[in-house]
Design a protein around this motif. Structure first.
Motif, PDB file in Angstrom:
ATOM      1  N   LEU A  54     -31.498  27.878  22.694  1.00  0.00           N
ATOM      2  CA  LEU A  54     -30.442  28.539  23.581  1.00  0.00           C
ATOM      3  C   LEU A  54     -29.159  28.775  22.652  1.00  0.00           C
ATOM      4  O   LEU A  54     -28.408  29.869  22.996  1.00  0.00           O
ATOM      5  N   LYS A  55     -28.780  27.792  21.856  1.00  0.00           N
ATOM      6  CA  LYS A  55     -27.711  28.104  20.892  1.00  0.00           C
ATOM      7  C   LYS A  55     -27.874  29.256  20.198  1.00  0.00           C
ATOM      8  O   LYS A  55     -27.216  29.993  19.649  1.00  0.00           O
ATOM      9  N   LEU A  56     -29.198  29.146  19.277  1.00  0.00           N
ATOM     10  CA  LEU A  56     -29.278  30.396  18.472  1.00  0.00           C
ATOM     11  C   LEU A  56     -29.326  31.663  19.070  1.00  0.00           C
ATOM     12  O   LEU A  56     -28.898  32.855  18.621  1.00  0.00           O
ATOM     13  N   ILE A  57     -29.712  31.825  20.434  1.00  0.00           N
ATOM     14  CA  ILE A  57     -29.933  33.122  21.067  1.00  0.00           C
ATOM     15  C   ILE A  57     -28.205  33.543  21.308  1.00  0.00           C
ATOM     16  O   ILE A  57     -28.080  34.665  21.220  1.00  0.00           O
ATOM     17  N   GLU A  58     -27.528  32.559  21.799  1.00  0.00           N
ATOM     18  CA  GLU A  58     -26.126  32.919  21.952  1.00  0.00           C
ATOM     19  C   GLU A  58     -25.522  33.377  20.633  1.00  0.00           C
ATOM     20  O   GLU A  58     -24.608  34.352  20.511  1.00  0.00           O
ATOM     21  N   ARG A  59     -25.812  32.739  19.386  1.00  0.00           N
ATOM     22  CA  ARG A  59     -25.528  33.298  18.321  1.00  0.00           C
ATOM     23  C   ARG A  59     -25.844  34.860  17.754  1.00  0.00           C
ATOM     24  O   ARG A  59     -25.004  35.531  17.022  1.00  0.00           O
ATOM     25  N   LEU A  60     -27.095  34.935  18.147  1.00  0.00           N
ATOM     26  CA  LEU A  60     -27.875  36.208  17.859  1.00  0.00           C
ATOM     27  C   LEU A  60     -26.868  37.557  18.798  1.00  0.00           C
ATOM     28  O   LEU A  60     -26.500  38.284  18.292  1.00  0.00           O
ATOM     29  N   ILE A  61     -26.585  37.164  20.101  1.00  0.00           N
ATOM     30  CA  ILE A  61     -25.761  38.174  20.796  1.00  0.00           C
ATOM     31  C   ILE A  61     -24.423  38.138  20.207  1.00  0.00           C
ATOM     32  O   ILE A  61     -24.191  39.477  20.255  1.00  0.00           O
ATOM     33  N   ASP A  62     -23.705  37.106  19.767  1.00  0.00           N
ATOM     34  CA  ASP A  62     -22.369  37.291  19.274  1.00  0.00           C
ATOM     35  C   ASP A  62     -22.616  38.239  17.827  1.00  0.00           C
ATOM     36  O   ASP A  62     -21.523  38.692  17.606  1.00  0.00           O
ATOM     37  N   ALA A  63     -23.603  38.123  17.347  1.00  0.00           N
ATOM     38  CA  ALA A  63     -23.924  38.849  15.995  1.00  0.00           C
ATOM     39  C   ALA A  63     -24.226  40.433  16.294  1.00  0.00           C
ATOM     40  O   ALA A  63     -24.256  41.044  15.567  1.00  0.00           O
ATOM     41  N   GLY A  64     -24.406  40.735  17.753  1.00  0.00           N
ATOM     42  CA  GLY A  64     -24.779  42.017  18.017  1.00  0.00           C
ATOM     43  C   GLY A  64     -26.220  42.443  18.038  1.00  0.00           C
ATOM     44  O   GLY A  64     -26.506  43.603  18.593  1.00  0.00           O
ATOM     45  N   TYR A  65     -27.038  41.474  18.124  1.00  0.00           N
ATOM     46  CA  TYR A  65     -28.509  41.777  18.324  1.00  0.00           C
ATOM     47  C   TYR A  65     -28.805  41.884  19.666  1.00  0.00           C
ATOM     48  O   TYR A  65     -28.296  41.419  20.733  1.00  0.00           O
TER      49      TYR A  65
END
Length: 152
Positions: A54-65
């Motif tokens: 879940l934390k990595l998903i948040e990071r991906l979204i924040d990075a624009g993926y």
């Protein structure tokens, strides 16, 4: 590799690669995802630890993926079901009428999620498990293979 094979089975992606800290077949480590944003617009997280997923998903979204849902063509997902970003629905799984599945869930092969059930974020409903009608599964729950959940 499960996520890669589901993505391939969908036929929606031209190129499928992965990052992994423990695989020589990967194009890099998990920490390298920000270096790939110029090449790829979609990414998923396929690791077992729910909180890290879940934390990595948040990071991906924040990075624009874009963080898509991957549904194997041999799974059944009812048109009224709601499946949140970053989920994997494996072959022969059934996600029935008015089911709600939270972000970053893994619904493994042969699982049945019956009507009106709610699966919280980050859950892994393992192979052959059955989630009964109107059951509410809390976030980050991991079932055992073949487990039956009536109401949690």
């Amino acid at each position: 590799m499960v996520a890669k094979e589901i993505a391939e089975a969908t036929g929606l992606y031209d190129r499928i690669v992965f990052l992994d800290d423990n695989s020589s077949a990967a194009i890099g480590r998990l920490s390298d995802f920000d270096k790939c944003s110029d090449v790829f617009d979609s990414a998923v997280v396929a690791i077992g630890d729910a909180e890290k997923r879940l934390k990595l998903i948040e990071r991906l979204i924040d990075a624009g993926y874009d963080v898509p849902v991957l549904i194997h063509p041999r799974a059944y997902v009812a048109p009224s079901a709601t499946i949140s970003m970053g989920c994997f629905i494996e072959p022969m799984a059934v996600v029935h009428t008015d089911v709600v599945i939270g972000a970053g869930c893994i619904i493994s092969a042969g699982t049945i999620v019956n009507h009106n059930a709610v699966i919280g974020d980050g859950c892994h409903i393992d192979c052959g498990s059955i989630v009964g009608a109107r059951a509410n599964v809390p976030s980050c729950t991991k079932t055992d293979c073949g487990q039956i959940i009536y109401e949690i």
